[in-house]
Enzyme design. Structure first.
Site, PDB file in Angstrom:
ATOM      1  N   LYS A 243       0.847  -1.212   0.000  1.00  0.00           N
ATOM      2  CA  LYS A 243       0.000   0.000   0.000  1.00  0.00           C
ATOM      3  C   LYS A 243       0.874   1.250   0.000  1.00  0.00           C
ATOM      4  O   LYS A 243       0.627   2.188  -0.758  1.00  0.00           O
ATOM      5  CB  LYS A 243      -0.892   0.039   1.253  1.00  0.00           C
ATOM      6  CG  LYS A 243      -1.994  -0.988   1.259  1.00  0.00           C
ATOM      7  CD  LYS A 243      -2.917  -0.786   2.466  1.00  0.00           C
ATOM      8  CE  LYS A 243      -3.607  -2.084   2.816  1.00  0.00           C
ATOM      9  NZ  LYS A 243      -4.651  -1.962   3.832  1.00  0.00           N
TER      10      LYS A 243
ATOM     11  N   LYS B  11       2.688  -4.269  10.864  1.00  0.00           N
ATOM     12  CA  LYS B  11       1.341  -4.623  11.327  1.00  0.00           C
ATOM     13  C   LYS B  11       1.424  -5.258  12.696  1.00  0.00           C
ATOM     14  O   LYS B  11       2.401  -5.927  13.014  1.00  0.00           O
ATOM     15  CB  LYS B  11       0.693  -5.622  10.363  1.00  0.00           C
ATOM     16  CG  LYS B  11      -0.809  -5.704  10.506  1.00  0.00           C
ATOM     17  CD  LYS B  11      -1.472  -4.526   9.834  1.00  0.00           C
ATOM     18  CE  LYS B  11      -2.963  -4.631   9.772  1.00  0.00           C
ATOM     19  NZ  LYS B  11      -3.493  -3.728   8.744  1.00  0.00           N
TER      20      LYS B  11
ATOM     21  N   SER C  37      -3.219   8.592   7.361  1.00  0.00           N
ATOM     22  CA  SER C  37      -2.337   8.387   8.518  1.00  0.00           C
ATOM     23  C   SER C  37      -1.003   9.089   8.286  1.00  0.00           C
ATOM     24  O   SER C  37      -0.429   9.689   9.202  1.00  0.00           O
ATOM     25  CB  SER C  37      -2.064   6.897   8.734  1.00  0.00           C
ATOM     26  OG  SER C  37      -3.042   6.319   9.553  1.00  0.00           O
TER      27      SER C  37
END
Ligand code: GLU
Length: 424
Positions: free
Chosen positions: A104, A116, A358
């Site tokens: 991404k 993650k 973000s």
């Protein structure tokens, strides 16, 4: 191609998300002409921390939770990605999710690699106090490998701005500095960004609009089915409804609602709980399986992994499938949908609006200067339209499906950065 072990083959059969993402990474690197060692570097995270988090529960007993933090590749910059609280979290899933975050970030061209985190727990059965103690305990457990210039967490499945606030506070206490840039997805008053909460859905909406143009579908009057009514799914249903589309189906973990004339989305949003549950208030519900097979123009899986598989891919009636969740379509299903002429917009592109905003939040925290909602939206729009266009053009020019095209676009930056650093 590297020979597969028995375990690898087995994982593929059970729709293991790590082995399927490795398969596509391998293909993408091959297409781009990279040697095998690049795949060896990128097929797994560089770092994976497993932690045990003891939490005092409300009944006085201590429960020990297991958590993970994976850092896929930090050649481009610090790693970035959410933390999920879910009973089905596994180490392999967190690894795959960290690779998807790298992709991404490459696709929307952010100065990050992917990371993650996940904790095996069910926040639906936990009190506010228990959740706070778990969140703080997790930050203490992973504190050595995270930080505003190392690895920046964010929300994911079943985590929200309140959890980010507790985590930011815990990190700031340890760091002895106020550290808003440690985590994104915070409440506005603690340095959150305008537009972050709805960013994933905004990004999905932009991808839907661009995909609809390619297929000659007008959004106004188009029928849309959304699987999942969490952060992404609920905002998305609202945006599509406001854009004049007919949202004919929605679902949560327990069932699905259908109305061929369009559901009353505002009413459903009003009634959903904080975990996105709403179907329990109705009698005539469908199953999630039935929902996916409904007649519609646009289908948006916005829930969990492995929802469209070889078993139901032939029964999907949508003309466009846009993946708002991470990993909702298996590789076999991707192939079937593509062969059937259905335009599939893959997760690593469609859900990249969240990490994009973000990034805006982190930039604002670093600058101490905050932007308006319009500024955020304008910047997000530009980035996502460009990303969609690059991937669509790559898929046409290289004659590959949209998922492989997205991986080719997403993997290139970290492969190049790893090469310039002299790692490969
Ligand atoms: N959890 C989100 C994702 O899967 C957002 C990550 C972030 O904002 O860093 O894309």
């Amino acid at each position: 191609m590297v020979a597969e072990t028995g375990a690898e083959q087995n994982n593929k059969k059970t729709n293991d998300v790590l082995s399927s993402t490795q398969t596509v990474i391998h293909k993408a690197l091959e297409k781009l002409g990279y040697p095998e060692e690049v795949y060896e570097l990128l097929k797994e995270p560089l770092r994976m921390l497993t932690v045990k988090i003891p939490v005092k529960m409300d009944d006085g007993k201590v429960k020990v939770f297991t958590g993970y933090r994976a850092q896929h590749n930090d050649a481009v910059g610090p790693t970035k990605g959410g933390i999920r609280f879910h009973p089905a979290v596994t180490e392999r899933e967190v690894k795959a999710l960290s690779i998807w975050m790298s992709l991404k970030c490459g696709i929307v061209d952010l100065p990050y690699g992917g990371g993650k985190g996940g904790i095996i727990c069910d926040p639906r059965n936990m009190s506010f106090g228990e959740l706070e103690r778990l969140s703080r305990g997790y930050v203490r457990a992973i504190s050595q490998i995270v930080g505003p210039t190392k690895d920046i967490p964010a929300p994911d499945v079943f985590t929200n701005s309140q959890i980010m606030a507790w985590m930011m506070d815990e990190y700031s206490r340890m760091d002895e500095f106020n550290s808003p840039g440690f985590i994104t997805g915070k409440p506005l008053v603690l340095g959150g960004s305008h537009g972050r909460e709805s960013a994933t859905a905004k990004g999905v909406t932009i991808c839907i609009r661009e995909a609809a143009k390619k297929r000659g579908i007008e959004i106004e009057g188009a029928s849309v089915v959304v699987q999942g009514f969490g952060n992404a799914g609920s905002f998305l249903a609202k945006f599509m409804h406001d854009a004049g589309a007919k949202v004919v189906g929605i679902s949560d973990a327990y069932g699905a609602l259908y109305d061929p004339n369009g559901l009353d989305i505002d009413y459903l949003l009003d009634r959903r709980d904080s975990f996105g549950t709403v179907t329990n208030l109705f009698n005539n519900t469908l199953t999630n399986k039935e929902l996916l097979e409904l007649e519609c123009d646009i289908l948006v899986p916005a829930a969990i992994e492995n929802q469209i598989t070889a078993e139901n891919a032939y029964d999907i009636k949508a003309k466009i499938v846009v993946e708002a969740a991470n990993g909702p379509t298996t590789l076999e299903a991707t192939q079937i949908l593509t062969e059937r002429g259905i335009l599939l917009v893959p997760d690593v592109l469609a859900s990249s609006g969240g990490v994009t905003v973000s990034y805006f939040e982190w930039v604002q925290n670093n600058q101490g200067y905050y932007w308006s909602e319009e500024e955020v939206e304008e910047k997000l729009e530009k980035i996502l339209v460009k990303a969609f266009d690059t991937i669509y053009t790559t898929s046409q020019n290289r004659r590959v499906d949209m998922r492989l095209a997205a991986y080719m676009v997403g993997v290139r930056k970290m492969a190049e950065a790893s090469r310039f650093r002299g790692w490969i």
